[in-house]
Design a protein around this motif. Sequence first.
Motif, PDB file in Angstrom:
ATOM      1  N   ASP A 293      85.305  30.753  32.185  1.00  0.00           N
ATOM      2  CA  ASP A 293      86.686  30.873  32.636  1.00  0.00           C
ATOM      3  C   ASP A 293      86.792  32.186  33.381  1.00  0.00           C
ATOM      4  OD1 ASP A 293      89.349  30.957  32.961  1.00  0.00           O
ATOM      5  OD2 ASP A 293      89.833  31.298  30.863  1.00  0.00           O
ATOM      6  N   LEU A 294      87.260  32.137  34.601  1.00  0.00           N
ATOM      7  CA  LEU A 294      87.377  33.382  35.346  1.00  0.00           C
ATOM      8  C   LEU A 294      88.344  34.333  34.655  1.00  0.00           C
ATOM      9  CD1 LEU A 294      87.187  32.240  39.045  1.00  0.00           C
ATOM     10  CD2 LEU A 294      85.659  33.780  37.880  1.00  0.00           C
ATOM     11  N   ALA A 295      89.426  33.137  34.280  1.00  0.00           N
ATOM     12  CA  ALA A 295      90.257  34.018  33.502  1.00  0.00           C
ATOM     13  C   ALA A 295      89.355  34.937  32.486  1.00  0.00           C
ATOM     14  CB  ALA A 295      91.146  33.181  32.641  1.00  0.00           C
ATOM     15  N   PRO A 474      79.007  40.428  27.979  1.00  0.00           N
ATOM     16  CA  PRO A 474      79.943  40.350  26.849  1.00  0.00           C
ATOM     17  C   PRO A 474      79.583  39.287  25.819  1.00  0.00           C
ATOM     18  CG  PRO A 474      81.143  40.620  28.905  1.00  0.00           C
ATOM     19  CD  PRO A 474      79.715  40.403  29.280  1.00  0.00           C
ATOM     20  N   ASP A 475      79.017  38.176  26.259  1.00  0.00           N
ATOM     21  CA  ASP A 475      78.649  37.123  25.310  1.00  0.00           C
ATOM     22  C   ASP A 475      77.226  37.281  24.780  1.00  0.00           C
ATOM     23  OD1 ASP A 475      77.214  36.529  27.566  1.00  0.00           O
ATOM     24  OD2 ASP A 475      77.708  34.391  27.590  1.00  0.00           O
ATOM     25  N   ARG A 543      82.875  40.211  32.325  1.00  0.00           N
ATOM     26  CA  ARG A 543      82.780  38.764  32.466  1.00  0.00           C
ATOM     27  C   ARG A 543      82.248  38.366  33.838  1.00  0.00           C
ATOM     28  NH1 ARG A 543      88.452  36.370  32.353  1.00  0.00           N
ATOM     29  NH2 ARG A 543      88.381  37.339  34.403  1.00  0.00           N
ATOM     30  N   ASP A 544      82.738  39.007  34.891  1.00  0.00           N
ATOM     31  CA  ASP A 544      82.368  38.611  36.254  1.00  0.00           C
ATOM     32  C   ASP A 544      81.549  39.641  37.005  1.00  0.00           C
ATOM     33  OD1 ASP A 544      83.802  36.192  36.073  1.00  0.00           O
ATOM     34  OD2 ASP A 544      85.671  37.220  36.546  1.00  0.00           O
ATOM     35  N   PHE A 545      81.541  40.900  36.531  1.00  0.00           N
ATOM     36  CA  PHE A 545      80.920  41.971  37.299  1.00  0.00           C
ATOM     37  C   PHE A 545      79.884  42.713  36.461  1.00  0.00           C
ATOM     38  CE2 PHE A 545      85.513  41.937  38.704  1.00  0.00           C
ATOM     39  CZ  PHE A 545      85.290  41.124  39.802  1.00  0.00           C
ATOM     40  N   VAL A 546      79.018  43.437  37.165  1.00  0.00           N
ATOM     41  CA  VAL A 546      78.104  44.378  36.537  1.00  0.00           C
ATOM     42  C   VAL A 546      78.179  45.665  37.343  1.00  0.00           C
ATOM     43  CG1 VAL A 546      76.137  43.441  37.840  1.00  0.00           C
ATOM     44  CG2 VAL A 546      75.722  44.853  35.838  1.00  0.00           C
TER      45      VAL A 546
END
Length: 638
Positions: A293-295, A474-475, A543-546
């Motif tokens: 989820d992007l969210a 994160p996961d 979630r989306d970035f590093v």
Amino acid sequence: MECGPVLPDSLVLEIFLRLPHDAVLRAGLTCRQWLAVSRDEFLWRELFYSYYRIPRLVPRHPAAVSWYREFKRLFDCIPCVEVQTLREHTDQVLHLAFSHRGHRFSSCSKDCTVKLWDTERPDGNISLVHSSSMRQFNWGYTQFSQFNADDSLLLVSGVYLGPHHSSSGEIAVISLENYTLLSRVRNKPYDVFGCWLNETHLISGNLHWIGNMTSCSVLWLNKAFQDIESENVNVVKRLFKIQNINASTIRTVMVAHCRRHDNPDLLLDYEAQSQARRQKGQQQHHHQPLLFDLATSGSEEEEEQEEEEECQRGARSHGLPSPRLPQPTMSGLEHVIHSRKNVGQKELEIETQVAQLMGRAYTKPPDPSLTEPSESGEEDKTYLLFTTGSLTYSPHQIGNKVIQQRCDIFSKLCRPSLTWKLLFHFPGIKRIRPEQMTTSGPVLGEERSSDEFFDSLDHVIDIHGHIIGMGLSPDHRYLYVNSRAWPAGCVISDPMSPPPIAEEIDLHVIDLKSLREERRSLRAHRAFTPNDECFFIFLDVSRDFVASGAEDKHGYIWDRHYNICLARLAHDDVVNSVAFSPADQELLLSASDDSTIKVWRSPRMIRLAQASARPPRPRSLLPSWLSRSKNSCINGKP
């Protein structure tokens, strides 16, 4: 007035395809037709690939709603705008860590303090909450910190200055309720850093030299504090004991709680994505998308002495040359240098060969369950991750920079009777079983037979280069590794002379479910220190970035899915650490040798903050008064 001839939509689309994205958006405000064309999916797909220079074989993020919104996400949701600079530290800032809730973060510095900051002020600014100096405990500086799972305790790791200018590591546990010091734990070498295993137990390291260039790394489980009612219960327990050869040691310990990964926050295997989409097209019923989820105490000294004696007995009983033990004031580096000066090269080679034979004969076999899936396929696993090496060692240097020892790696080992894997400076993986997550039981861990003196590594990931940073998604599905590559085909003959390393930093991505490295690596940041002065650069993953620091006075942000660099964050000196807020990935912090912490937010969040801070228009009282007066006259009232 009659309207003129209208251009066909196809012609307008062709024109828009030749315009930059901002011109397309402005043109869309002209009329309804152009507005509709300016939101065309084909148009924004072409603009997306051309503007971000992404290979077309890379598919759109599976959770993206449209190409237009995906373009906007990468353009508008990156924390790349500096909104605040924190100058409370008086020396180089080395590490940043957020709490799990994201309401606070900690910072470590060469000024020997650990500071706590509040991120939830009503005005949006970040403020200092608490500062603790560790100089009273003979620390040289603080270098790393980590919140426990419920954000009630803070682990702080630093360099302890002993007598006669010796140095080692120490871990302190601080209560976040009243900022009291709960415990101090020995940690050797200091760049093991330490980490939490669970809410109440932490992992530390120790190092014993059993030869001139052969040592034994011991990883300990420590209770964060000792309650009065449990004073007769163990507060420490040995987890693993691992042999090191050629002056390499275990460092940079972290714990990954690998869940079932039914819904990972990212899937980097594009072939798997394509196959999943084909399968979805063949099915008649609707199903959920694959993805995202992007969210220190007297008992400790006794345990260390017992551990030291055990290592020495094991070395002597298996024919390892009698070691020249370092003096108490001698660091690990000085021990190796002293050995090189006083022991011939032939004797060192013999020691390495004996250590290899001893390791093969007296090391427990790897845990086969690490790579074998459980029958139900639903088993959660806890992995201990760390950097290690095999055939080379890179020393540290104390200077103006935080210099960390790095266990660099190596070349190839070949014997007629045995084939060895080609290993380079690599992350090692060791599985932690449930019964090992408490200090109950024997202090020295499980009973060992005479032919299982050392623990083995359950798995290693080969990285052809010098590791300078690691971070988990994160996961906990993916491990990101900063490294500086070695020349292709290099062979290392001298453990104390590793090959030169590249200035470019490669950011590798390792899937902890398959235990293999993804075929893609990120690159943009650079480092310039030579091999013997290379230091740790902390990275962080949202979630989306590093994001990662670098020696070129910038921090960098990449998109995890598209593998592209999105932003450079400027400082006046080396950027040592970056940290995303776990509550909002559009908030990022960066720490630098310029003694500052910079706060970065996305353009979208800045606009929202400005809109909420803008005062409402004052309501005019005259029109409402006139309206009420008119109604009163109509109703016959004065």
